[in-house]
Design a protein around this motif. Structure first.
Motif, PDB file in Angstrom:
ATOM      1  N   SER A 268      32.290  50.975  24.387  1.00  0.00           N
ATOM      2  CA  SER A 268      31.574  50.020  23.642  1.00  0.00           C
ATOM      3  C   SER A 268      30.426  49.822  24.659  1.00  0.00           C
ATOM      4  O   SER A 268      30.370  49.565  26.302  1.00  0.00           O
ATOM      5  N   VAL A 269      29.174  49.199  24.184  1.00  0.00           N
ATOM      6  CA  VAL A 269      28.139  48.636  25.404  1.00  0.00           C
ATOM      7  C   VAL A 269      27.957  47.051  24.725  1.00  0.00           C
ATOM      8  O   VAL A 269      27.845  47.232  23.409  1.00  0.00           O
ATOM      9  N   TYR A 270      27.724  46.527  25.832  1.00  0.00           N
ATOM     10  CA  TYR A 270      27.351  44.904  25.376  1.00  0.00           C
ATOM     11  C   TYR A 270      25.955  43.927  25.857  1.00  0.00           C
ATOM     12  O   TYR A 270      26.210  45.089  27.814  1.00  0.00           O
ATOM     13  N   PRO A 271      25.382  43.254  26.145  1.00  0.00           N
ATOM     14  CA  PRO A 271      24.201  43.414  26.457  1.00  0.00           C
ATOM     15  C   PRO A 271      24.923  42.218  27.401  1.00  0.00           C
ATOM     16  O   PRO A 271      25.564  41.413  27.312  1.00  0.00           O
ATOM     17  N   ALA A 272      24.091  42.466  29.223  1.00  0.00           N
ATOM     18  CA  ALA A 272      24.325  41.245  29.644  1.00  0.00           C
ATOM     19  C   ALA A 272      23.382  40.122  30.125  1.00  0.00           C
ATOM     20  O   ALA A 272      22.355  40.583  29.897  1.00  0.00           O
ATOM     21  N   LEU A 273      23.538  39.027  29.747  1.00  0.00           N
ATOM     22  CA  LEU A 273      22.897  37.799  29.306  1.00  0.00           C
ATOM     23  C   LEU A 273      23.651  35.944  30.007  1.00  0.00           C
ATOM     24  O   LEU A 273      24.985  36.319  29.962  1.00  0.00           O
ATOM     25  N   ARG A 274      22.252  35.547  29.828  1.00  0.00           N
ATOM     26  CA  ARG A 274      23.070  34.390  30.282  1.00  0.00           C
ATOM     27  C   ARG A 274      22.741  33.319  29.576  1.00  0.00           C
ATOM     28  O   ARG A 274      21.122  33.280  29.667  1.00  0.00           O
ATOM     29  N   VAL A 275      23.034  32.616  28.562  1.00  0.00           N
ATOM     30  CA  VAL A 275      23.055  31.728  27.636  1.00  0.00           C
ATOM     31  C   VAL A 275      23.328  30.548  28.102  1.00  0.00           C
ATOM     32  O   VAL A 275      24.681  30.380  27.749  1.00  0.00           O
ATOM     33  N   PRO A 297      28.727  39.599  33.420  1.00  0.00           N
ATOM     34  CA  PRO A 297      30.766  38.861  33.744  1.00  0.00           C
ATOM     35  C   PRO A 297      30.624  39.690  35.044  1.00  0.00           C
ATOM     36  O   PRO A 297      32.153  40.083  35.196  1.00  0.00           O
ATOM     37  N   VAL A 298      29.643  39.852  35.480  1.00  0.00           N
ATOM     38  CA  VAL A 298      30.345  39.750  36.982  1.00  0.00           C
ATOM     39  C   VAL A 298      30.908  38.541  37.958  1.00  0.00           C
ATOM     40  O   VAL A 298      30.362  37.635  37.430  1.00  0.00           O
ATOM     41  N   GLY A 299      32.276  39.298  38.589  1.00  0.00           N
ATOM     42  CA  GLY A 299      32.700  38.598  38.655  1.00  0.00           C
ATOM     43  C   GLY A 299      34.586  37.921  37.625  1.00  0.00           C
ATOM     44  O   GLY A 299      35.174  37.629  38.203  1.00  0.00           O
ATOM     45  N   ALA A 300      34.108  38.622  36.920  1.00  0.00           N
ATOM     46  CA  ALA A 300      35.524  38.098  35.112  1.00  0.00           C
ATOM     47  C   ALA A 300      35.095  36.439  35.506  1.00  0.00           C
ATOM     48  O   ALA A 300      36.756  36.580  35.641  1.00  0.00           O
ATOM     49  N   GLN A 301      34.283  35.580  35.219  1.00  0.00           N
ATOM     50  CA  GLN A 301      34.542  34.231  35.419  1.00  0.00           C
ATOM     51  C   GLN A 301      34.399  33.740  33.461  1.00  0.00           C
ATOM     52  O   GLN A 301      34.572  32.534  33.409  1.00  0.00           O
ATOM     53  N   GLY A 302      33.959  34.426  32.600  1.00  0.00           N
ATOM     54  CA  GLY A 302      33.535  33.894  31.583  1.00  0.00           C
ATOM     55  C   GLY A 302      34.537  33.205  30.971  1.00  0.00           C
ATOM     56  O   GLY A 302      34.310  31.644  29.952  1.00  0.00           O
ATOM     57  N   PHE A 303      35.543  34.055  29.974  1.00  0.00           N
ATOM     58  CA  PHE A 303      36.411  33.181  29.449  1.00  0.00           C
ATOM     59  C   PHE A 303      37.586  32.006  30.491  1.00  0.00           C
ATOM     60  O   PHE A 303      37.882  31.663  29.435  1.00  0.00           O
ATOM     61  N   ALA A 351      24.982  38.588  40.032  1.00  0.00           N
ATOM     62  CA  ALA A 351      24.147  39.045  39.652  1.00  0.00           C
ATOM     63  C   ALA A 351      22.967  39.739  40.094  1.00  0.00           C
ATOM     64  O   ALA A 351      22.335  40.469  39.779  1.00  0.00           O
ATOM     65  N   ARG A 352      22.128  38.137  40.167  1.00  0.00           N
ATOM     66  CA  ARG A 352      20.682  38.363  40.301  1.00  0.00           C
ATOM     67  C   ARG A 352      20.989  38.882  42.055  1.00  0.00           C
ATOM     68  O   ARG A 352      19.718  39.493  42.384  1.00  0.00           O
TER      69      ARG A 352
END
Length: 402
Positions: A268-275, A297-303, A351-352
């Protein structure tokens, strides 16, 4: 007259469903508006591999969700981070902090089934599905009208507090007129199940590169959860690769720490975004999870961050005479500020900085990796964040919560 719901949650995904459970635990009945029909899972419950921090595992265990997982989760006992082309690396070991693991790796679909099983046990929960949010009506005497559409057509719900848990492209956030800061990292992330010559041994690998991370997460079924970042311009070509060629590409990006890559599952493929929402509250409304902030998602922090949004809200609503007052929502924003700010800065900075091709940054990055690996205070700070302990931590996230 339609009943007045104390809390109306828009969005039945990861964070919205978890919030409903947390509210039930403190005796607050909620209504949950979910776009997915009863026989189907929301789209977020797919084959993605979720990395649950220790704080998240603690909370989901207290909510009775971890016990419902059908597939074994994979313990993250060590974290190995490095960058392609730079020297130095960071190695964190949970045993150094008196822990068996930093967290667990769970497949999103399995997590969704466990959440659904728990939600079905809540007698006070009103589940409206399939249903979608259309907009707001009047706001009078502390009660907000919400227009939804379900199988019977359009109708109006009434609530003291509306929670936007409807994801990155939140319709509730738009209806509240809350502006967002958007950044497209111009990366696409390929996610798949991967088998290698050496199976998982508790190490989570993060191999950073010019076009994003290549991460291997230790699943509980003897396979790895792969995340592979590619530049936007290459995404279509990578998507069209045969499995053998895709494996060769990922092997080159990652290296040989897990041995030879043998086979890969459906991709599966997903865009890497910051919103990022400029504010997280409105009149009788609050944003949580990806509606409040969507991270790289770098570092797996979102959820993990979104769950802490929800748990903090449940703590504040517990025992409150009115869950939607300005004072309560301001307290929520204040309690979430440090965790949110620090986690956003960590995710975006990683990420940057790690993807930058500026030559002068290479020696600085290498020195940074060496410093983190050798300075205990820096390691402890990184480990605390990896376990989900930043800022004002909700009570359910702490060890021994029950």
């Amino acid at each position: 007259m339609e009943q007045v719901h104390e809390v109306l949650i828009i969005g039945g995904g990861l964070v919205g469903a978890s919030l409903a459970l947390a509210l039930d635990r403190v005796g607050v009945a909620a209504a949950l508006v979910d776009a997915a029909p009863p026989a189907a899972m929301p789209a977020v419950f797919d084959q993605r591999n979720l990395s649950f921090a220790e704080a998240t595992v603690n909370a989901l265990t207290a909510l009775g969700v971890m016990q419902r997982l059908r597939a074994p989760s994979g313990a993250i006992r060590r974290i190995h981070a490095s960058r392609n082309g730079d020297f130095g690396r960071v190695l964190l070991d949970a045993a150094d902090y008196g822990r068996d693991s930093f967290g667990q790796v769970v497949v999103a679909r399995d997590f969704g089934a466990a959440l659904d099983s728990r939600l079905a046990e809540l007698p006070g929960l009103v589940r409206l599905r399939p249903a979608c949010f259309l907009g707001f009506g009047t706001l009078v005497d502390g009660i907000r009208e919400v227009r939804i559409e379900d199988g019977d057509g359009e109708r109006i719900l009434r609530a003291r507090l509306v929670v936007a848990a409807d994801g990155t492209d939140s319709a509730v956030r738009d209806a509240l007129g809350i502006e967002v800061e958007r950044h497209d990292y111009r990366q696409r992330l390929f996610v798949a199940k991967l088998r290698t010559q050496r199976g998982p041994d508790g190490i989570a690998y993060e191999r950073l590169g010019d076009d994003g991370p290549t991460a291997l997460l230790p699943r509980g079924d003897g396979a790895w959860g792969l995340v592979h970042g590619v530049a936007d311009a290459e995404a279509d070509a990578v998507a069209g690769l045969a499995d053998r060629d895709f494996l060769a590409r990922v092997q080159q990006a990652f290296g040989w720490r897990a041995g030879r890559f043998l086979d890969v599952g459906e991709r599966s493929v997903y865009p890497a975004l910051r919103v990022v929402a400029q504010r997280t509250t409105g009149p009788r409304a609050v944003l949580v999870g990806n509606a409040a902030q969507t991270l790289h998602p770098v570092g797996a922090q979102g959820f993990n961050l979104g769950l802490r949004d929800a748990l903090t809200l449940a703590e504040l609503v517990a025992g409150a005479e009115d869950p939607g007052t300005d004072a309560l929502l301001e307290t929520h924003a204040r309690r979430r500020q440090e965790d949110r700010t620090r986690t956003l800065a960590f995710s975006d900075g990683m990420a940057r900085l790690t993807a930058s091709r500026v030559p002068l940054l290479r020696p600085l990055r290498s020195l940074g990796l060496l410093a983190v690996d050798r300075v205990p205070s820096l390691q402890a700070l990184l480990a605390g964040g990896a376990m989900g302990y930043r800022g004002d931590v909700p009570a359910l996230c702490r060890r021994g919560a029950h």
